[in-house]
Write a protein that holds these residues in place. Structure first.
Motif, PDB file in Angstrom:
ATOM      1  N   LEU A  91       0.826  -1.202   0.000  1.00  0.00           N
ATOM      2  CA  LEU A  91       0.000   0.000   0.000  1.00  0.00           C
ATOM      3  C   LEU A  91       0.865   1.259   0.000  1.00  0.00           C
ATOM      4  O   LEU A  91       0.530   2.258  -0.646  1.00  0.00           O
ATOM      5  N   ALA A  92       2.003   1.225   0.696  1.00  0.00           N
ATOM      6  CA  ALA A  92       2.925   2.361   0.662  1.00  0.00           C
ATOM      7  C   ALA A  92       3.453   2.578  -0.747  1.00  0.00           C
ATOM      8  O   ALA A  92       3.627   3.719  -1.192  1.00  0.00           O
ATOM      9  N   ALA A  93       3.688   1.490  -1.467  1.00  0.00           N
ATOM     10  CA  ALA A  93       4.136   1.609  -2.860  1.00  0.00           C
ATOM     11  C   ALA A  93       3.059   2.266  -3.718  1.00  0.00           C
ATOM     12  O   ALA A  93       3.350   3.107  -4.570  1.00  0.00           O
ATOM     13  N   ILE A  94       1.805   1.909  -3.478  1.00  0.00           N
ATOM     14  CA  ILE A  94       0.693   2.524  -4.206  1.00  0.00           C
ATOM     15  C   ILE A  94       0.629   4.017  -3.899  1.00  0.00           C
ATOM     16  O   ILE A  94       0.400   4.847  -4.789  1.00  0.00           O
ATOM     17  N   ASN A  95       0.841   4.375  -2.643  1.00  0.00           N
ATOM     18  CA  ASN A  95       0.858   5.792  -2.258  1.00  0.00           C
ATOM     19  C   ASN A  95       1.948   6.556  -2.994  1.00  0.00           C
ATOM     20  O   ASN A  95       1.717   7.665  -3.489  1.00  0.00           O
ATOM     21  N   ILE A  96       3.149   5.985  -3.067  1.00  0.00           N
ATOM     22  CA  ILE A  96       4.251   6.642  -3.777  1.00  0.00           C
ATOM     23  C   ILE A  96       3.884   6.835  -5.242  1.00  0.00           C
ATOM     24  O   ILE A  96       4.128   7.900  -5.829  1.00  0.00           O
ATOM     25  N   LEU A  97       3.285   5.811  -5.846  1.00  0.00           N
ATOM     26  CA  LEU A  97       2.858   5.908  -7.235  1.00  0.00           C
ATOM     27  C   LEU A  97       1.890   7.067  -7.439  1.00  0.00           C
ATOM     28  O   LEU A  97       2.087   7.916  -8.314  1.00  0.00           O
ATOM     29  N   PHE A  98       0.837   7.120  -6.632  1.00  0.00           N
ATOM     30  CA  PHE A  98      -0.179   8.159  -6.802  1.00  0.00           C
ATOM     31  C   PHE A  98       0.396   9.550  -6.547  1.00  0.00           C
ATOM     32  O   PHE A  98       0.069  10.510  -7.249  1.00  0.00           O
ATOM     33  N   MET A  99       1.260   9.673  -5.537  1.00  0.00           N
ATOM     34  CA  MET A  99       1.858  10.976  -5.241  1.00  0.00           C
ATOM     35  C   MET A  99       2.867  11.400  -6.314  1.00  0.00           C
ATOM     36  O   MET A  99       3.130  12.581  -6.492  1.00  0.00           O
ATOM     37  N   THR A 100       3.426  10.418  -7.021  1.00  0.00           N
ATOM     38  CA  THR A 100       4.360  10.731  -8.105  1.00  0.00           C
ATOM     39  C   THR A 100       3.639  11.289  -9.323  1.00  0.00           C
ATOM     40  O   THR A 100       4.061  12.286  -9.918  1.00  0.00           O
ATOM     41  N   VAL A 101       2.554  10.653  -9.702  1.00  0.00           N
ATOM     42  CA  VAL A 101       1.902  10.963 -10.978  1.00  0.00           C
ATOM     43  C   VAL A 101       0.887  12.087 -10.859  1.00  0.00           C
ATOM     44  O   VAL A 101       0.700  12.874 -11.797  1.00  0.00           O
ATOM     45  N   LEU A 102       0.234  12.214  -9.696  1.00  0.00           N
ATOM     46  CA  LEU A 102      -0.915  13.105  -9.566  1.00  0.00           C
ATOM     47  C   LEU A 102      -0.631  14.308  -8.686  1.00  0.00           C
ATOM     48  O   LEU A 102       0.187  14.249  -7.756  1.00  0.00           O
ATOM     49  N   GLN A 103      -1.335  15.405  -8.971  1.00  0.00           N
ATOM     50  CA  GLN A 103      -1.302  16.591  -8.128  1.00  0.00           C
ATOM     51  C   GLN A 103      -2.693  17.209  -8.097  1.00  0.00           C
ATOM     52  O   GLN A 103      -3.603  16.747  -8.787  1.00  0.00           O
ATOM     53  N   ALA A 104      -2.842  18.249  -7.277  1.00  0.00           N
ATOM     54  CA  ALA A 104      -4.145  18.898  -7.123  1.00  0.00           C
ATOM     55  C   ALA A 104      -4.729  19.285  -8.479  1.00  0.00           C
ATOM     56  O   ALA A 104      -4.038  19.850  -9.329  1.00  0.00           O
ATOM     57  N   GLY A 105      -5.993  18.946  -8.668  1.00  0.00           N
ATOM     58  CA  GLY A 105      -6.670  19.252  -9.917  1.00  0.00           C
ATOM     59  C   GLY A 105      -6.672  18.117 -10.918  1.00  0.00           C
ATOM     60  O   GLY A 105      -7.389  18.173 -11.928  1.00  0.00           O
TER      61      GLY A 105
END
Length: 397
Positions: A91-105
């Protein structure tokens, strides 16, 4: 020399010879340290310069030592990646993925059969950060039509969680590439050994190494792997900013575990097909969910895209979820638990509410039981399953 994957996995992490004694242990030792000492300032400045260029020299314990680099090499070999970021859990790996690719908006499209905690990640964190998400059915929806102006990523788990719905990653990759989107896949099921999303067109693969890579149910571990240099730099920056680190001992245990994946995974797969055949012969079982089983709707995709299978299967019983509880409680060789991928057999009574978002599920009132078939004798497992089926009183036959 381009050795076979099985050979490479055995030799990654072999310890170098001591230049004085000419001897070496078979494996790298677990390098436990927080602080790295430098011989002089020139060495320190050289290391910092390499890091500024995007390299990953050893500078501090949080960034990992030689043992960590060896495990990163393992994941690159498994997945066909150029860069691996280790994480404290899947799940931490999934978090890193989402925080890498996505930002506000930004907006992300997520397959509706993903690992349930991804929905919690969306509700608890992404929405607070101004990131929107919507879910789609791979088998029913026109994915291209669901892409919004601010969509940045398509995220899937293949096969899907709980019911193991096979996903056509090459088809999704065509859509993602045409629209300039990142396609990311949870590959915990295949772990890179029997299924390779990057080879099929995904840009990023995440794995819970807790499962088949470790193989002994004693380590929490995740990995984010990519074969794209630009994405690799972004993943590194995100992980470095978030400060995730992995215990050297956990890394060492993962290196130990992966040495036997070439014998463990095929045996899990063999045992599971025998259990599928048993369930198929029982009138109490309405359906078997396992892509390597020839009656599974995803079998053709599995044949095309995978090179093997594992120990995961689910069954639909001809009874209500409540009536199925005595079956679960009566099992003696199956531990009741949520994880899988270790040597042991496990069973999970699937909460009906967790199936509701899965379009792949027929939404009928029957019970679904998920099992991980371990390395025990299938004769003993079938005997245990047979006696446990006998404990159910209220059948819908």
């Amino acid at each position: 020399m381009n050795h076979d994957l099985d050979t490479r996995l055995l030799h990654i992490g072999s310890a170098p010879f001591d230049p004085v004694t000419g001897t070496a242990p078979v494996n790298l030792p677990s390098m436990r340290t927080s602080t790295v000492r430098f011989e002089n300032l020139d060495r320190l400045q050289e290391t910092v310069a390499r890091r500024m260029k995007g390299e990953r020299p050893i500078t501090y314990g949080r960034s990992g030592m030689d043992t960590h680099r060896a495990l990163e090499e393992v994941f690159n070999a498994l997945e066909g990646g150029c860069y691996t970021c280790l994480a404290p859990s899947g799940l931490a790996a999934i978090n890193i993925l989402f925080m890498t690719v996505l930002q506000a908006g930004d907006h992300v499209l997520i397959s509706d059969s993903v690992y349930a905690p991804v929905r919690n990640l969306n509700n608890a964190l992404l929405s607070r950060l101004g990131i929107s998400a919507s879910y789609f059915s791979v088998g029913h929806d026109d994915v291209a039509a669901l892409i919004q102006a601010n969509t940045k990523m398509i995220y899937v788990e293949s096969p899907g969680s709980l019911l193991f719905e096979m996903i056509d990653i090459p088809a999704l990759a065509k859509i993602a590439n045409a629209r300039g989107l990142v396609l990311a896949a949870d590959n915990t099921w295949g772990s890179g050994y029997i299924y390779k999303p990057l080879d099929l067109g995904a840009h990023i693969s995440v794995i819970a190494g807790t499962k088949y890579v470790v193989g002994h149910s004693d380590v929490m571990l995740g990995a984010v792997v990519t074969n794209d240099e630009a994405l690799a730099r972004r993943i590194f920056q995100t992980q470095y900013a978030m400060g995730n680190s992995i215990s050297a001992d956990d890394v060492w245990l993962a290196l130990r575990g992966v040495k036997t994946i070439a014998v463990r995974m095929p045996q899990h797969a063999k045992n599971t097909l025998e259990i599928c055949q048993f369930f198929d012969s029982r009138k109490e079982v309405a359906r078997v969910f396992h892509p390597a089983w020839h009656k599974d709707p995803g079998h053709a995709l599995w044949q095309r895209d995978a090179t093997g299978s594992n120990g995961m299967l689910s069954i639909e019983l001809n009874c209500s979820p409540e009536a199925a509880k005595p079956f679960v409680n009566a099992l003696t060789l199956f531990g009741i638990g949520f994880s899988w991928g270790g040597y042991e057999s496990l069973v999970q009574w699937v909460e009906p509410g967790s199936l509701a978002p899965h379009t792949y599920w027929a939404n009928n009132p029957h019970a679904v039981i998920r099992l991980h078939i371990g390395l025990e004798s299938t004769v003993d497992l079938i005997e245990d399953l047979t006696q446990a089926l006998g404990k159910i009183q209220n059948w819908d036959l």
